[in-house]
Design a protein around this motif. Structure first.
Motif, PDB file in Angstrom:
ATOM      1  N   GLU A  22       0.837  -1.122   0.063  1.00  0.00           N
ATOM      2  CA  GLU A  22      -0.017   0.026  -0.200  1.00  0.00           C
ATOM      3  C   GLU A  22       1.092   1.165   0.002  1.00  0.00           C
ATOM      4  N   LYS A  23       1.881   1.227   0.735  1.00  0.00           N
ATOM      5  CA  LYS A  23       2.803   2.241   0.880  1.00  0.00           C
ATOM      6  C   LYS A  23       3.951   1.726   1.475  1.00  0.00           C
ATOM      7  N   VAL A  24       5.166   2.402   1.384  1.00  0.00           N
ATOM      8  CA  VAL A  24       6.275   2.138   1.975  1.00  0.00           C
ATOM      9  C   VAL A  24       6.358   2.601   3.606  1.00  0.00           C
ATOM     10  N   ASP A  25       5.913   2.147   4.208  1.00  0.00           N
ATOM     11  CA  ASP A  25       5.770   2.557   5.930  1.00  0.00           C
ATOM     12  C   ASP A  25       7.026   1.942   6.584  1.00  0.00           C
ATOM     13  N   ASP A  26       7.140   1.990   7.786  1.00  0.00           N
ATOM     14  CA  ASP A  26       8.261   1.484   8.576  1.00  0.00           C
ATOM     15  C   ASP A  26       8.580   0.045   8.353  1.00  0.00           C
ATOM     16  N   GLU A  27       7.530  -0.804   8.450  1.00  0.00           N
ATOM     17  CA  GLU A  27       7.701  -2.193   8.180  1.00  0.00           C
ATOM     18  C   GLU A  27       8.356  -2.507   6.919  1.00  0.00           C
ATOM     19  N   ILE A  28       7.729  -1.903   5.727  1.00  0.00           N
ATOM     20  CA  ILE A  28       8.555  -2.207   4.533  1.00  0.00           C
ATOM     21  C   ILE A  28       9.919  -1.706   4.187  1.00  0.00           C
ATOM     22  N   LYS A  29      10.297  -0.680   5.006  1.00  0.00           N
ATOM     23  CA  LYS A  29      11.402   0.347   5.007  1.00  0.00           C
ATOM     24  C   LYS A  29      12.489  -0.809   5.718  1.00  0.00           C
ATOM     25  N   GLN A  30      11.987  -1.305   6.916  1.00  0.00           N
ATOM     26  CA  GLN A  30      12.914  -2.405   7.692  1.00  0.00           C
ATOM     27  C   GLN A  30      13.040  -3.614   6.790  1.00  0.00           C
ATOM     28  N   LEU A  31      11.869  -4.079   5.909  1.00  0.00           N
ATOM     29  CA  LEU A  31      12.102  -5.009   5.078  1.00  0.00           C
ATOM     30  C   LEU A  31      13.198  -4.782   4.150  1.00  0.00           C
ATOM     31  N   PRO A  73      22.718   1.688  -3.116  1.00  0.00           N
ATOM     32  CA  PRO A  73      21.587   0.516  -3.026  1.00  0.00           C
ATOM     33  C   PRO A  73      20.130   1.237  -3.805  1.00  0.00           C
ATOM     34  N   LEU A  74      19.450   0.563  -4.443  1.00  0.00           N
ATOM     35  CA  LEU A  74      18.359   0.929  -4.919  1.00  0.00           C
ATOM     36  C   LEU A  74      17.214  -0.022  -4.326  1.00  0.00           C
ATOM     37  N   CYS A  75      16.377   0.903  -3.957  1.00  0.00           N
ATOM     38  CA  CYS A  75      15.246  -0.196  -2.921  1.00  0.00           C
ATOM     39  C   CYS A  75      13.941   0.444  -3.957  1.00  0.00           C
ATOM     40  N   MET A  76      13.140  -0.420  -4.460  1.00  0.00           N
ATOM     41  CA  MET A  76      11.780  -0.296  -5.155  1.00  0.00           C
ATOM     42  C   MET A  76      10.814  -1.301  -4.434  1.00  0.00           C
ATOM     43  N   ALA A  77       9.535  -0.464  -4.429  1.00  0.00           N
ATOM     44  CA  ALA A  77       8.217  -0.927  -3.978  1.00  0.00           C
ATOM     45  C   ALA A  77       7.302  -1.141  -5.268  1.00  0.00           C
ATOM     46  N   ASN A  78       6.570  -1.684  -5.613  1.00  0.00           N
ATOM     47  CA  ASN A  78       5.725  -1.943  -6.723  1.00  0.00           C
ATOM     48  C   ASN A  78       6.419  -1.258  -8.257  1.00  0.00           C
ATOM     49  N   PRO A  79       7.621  -1.942  -8.354  1.00  0.00           N
ATOM     50  CA  PRO A  79       7.925  -1.468  -9.566  1.00  0.00           C
ATOM     51  C   PRO A  79       7.041  -1.867 -10.900  1.00  0.00           C
ATOM     52  N   GLU A  80       7.323  -0.833 -11.630  1.00  0.00           N
ATOM     53  CA  GLU A  80       6.554  -1.190 -13.099  1.00  0.00           C
ATOM     54  C   GLU A  80       7.421  -0.813 -14.150  1.00  0.00           C
ATOM     55  N   ILE A  81       7.460  -1.570 -15.273  1.00  0.00           N
ATOM     56  CA  ILE A  81       8.340  -1.135 -16.280  1.00  0.00           C
ATOM     57  C   ILE A  81       7.461  -0.361 -17.386  1.00  0.00           C
ATOM     58  N   ILE A  82       7.667   0.951 -17.379  1.00  0.00           N
ATOM     59  CA  ILE A  82       6.820   1.791 -18.284  1.00  0.00           C
ATOM     60  C   ILE A  82       7.228   2.105 -19.858  1.00  0.00           C
ATOM     61  N   TRP A  83       8.672   1.533 -19.994  1.00  0.00           N
ATOM     62  CA  TRP A  83       9.078   1.584 -21.444  1.00  0.00           C
ATOM     63  C   TRP A  83      10.245   0.590 -21.500  1.00  0.00           C
ATOM     64  N   ALA A  84      10.124  -0.010 -22.521  1.00  0.00           N
ATOM     65  CA  ALA A  84      11.564  -1.056 -22.807  1.00  0.00           C
ATOM     66  C   ALA A  84      12.104  -0.873 -24.290  1.00  0.00           C
TER      67      ALA A  84
END
Ligand code: NI
Length: 171
Positions: A22-31, A73-84
């Motif tokens: 849903e969003k990058v909250d503390d839990e996702i940040k820790q993950l 480091p690169l951290c991504m949540a919900n990544p989408e390829i918008i062009w290839a």
């Protein structure tokens, strides 16, 4: 911070589709932090949450860090390829979930990715070369796809059998 156990094929969780966060909250940040630590420790250049048994659309990448170079480091949540790009490139890929197996996989050479970063900001970046390959490899994990799934059935079977064997041999 914590090291997370990395699942290896044929663990059925590696074949599952991950769900958006849903969003990058503390839990996702820790993950993300734990995944980075786990990835550097392995060592690897990319890790998807599914590989540590968390079926969320989260991945971490760092193709830079080694003895001489600082971490980037690169951290991504919900990544989408918008062009290839139409141009394809071939890299020899490996995967922490298919230990000690490597094979050439052809993928678009450049991609544009939209994602939510560790600060919960939406970002778009264009990547090429190894980074583009790595992003696409990790995004495959979110769909339950391993790099060996891009190979012929015979080659895939052979590599998965070998990977299983090397898992048994490791202490
Ligand atoms: Ni992988």
């Amino acid at each position: 911070m914590a090291l997370l156990p990395i699942l290896t094929a044929p663990d059925p969780r590696l074949k599952k589709k991950s769900l958006p966060v849903e969003k990058v909250d503390d839990e996702i940040k820790q993950l993300m932090k734990d995944m980075l630590e786990t990835m550097y420790d392995a060592p690897g250049i990319g890790l998807a949450a599914a590989q540590v048994g968390v079926l969320k659309r989260v991945l971490v990448i760092d193709i830079t860090k080694d003895e001489e170079n600082e971490a980037a480091p690169l951290c991504m949540a919900n990544p989408e390829i918008i062009w290839a790009s139409d141009e394809k490139t071939v890299y020899e890929e490996g995967c922490l979930s298919v230990p000690e197996q490597f094979a050439e996989v052809k993928r678009p050479e450049k991609v544009k990715v939209r994602f939510i970063d560790q600060e919960n900001e939406i970002r778009e970046i264009e990547v090429d070369g190894l980074l583009a390959t790595c992003v696409q490899h990790e995004m495959d994990h979110l769909e339950g796809v391993l790099f060996v799934d891009h190979l012929s059935t015979v080659k895939r079977g052979m590599m998965l059998r070998k990977a299983k064997k090397s898992k048994k041999l490791s202490m």
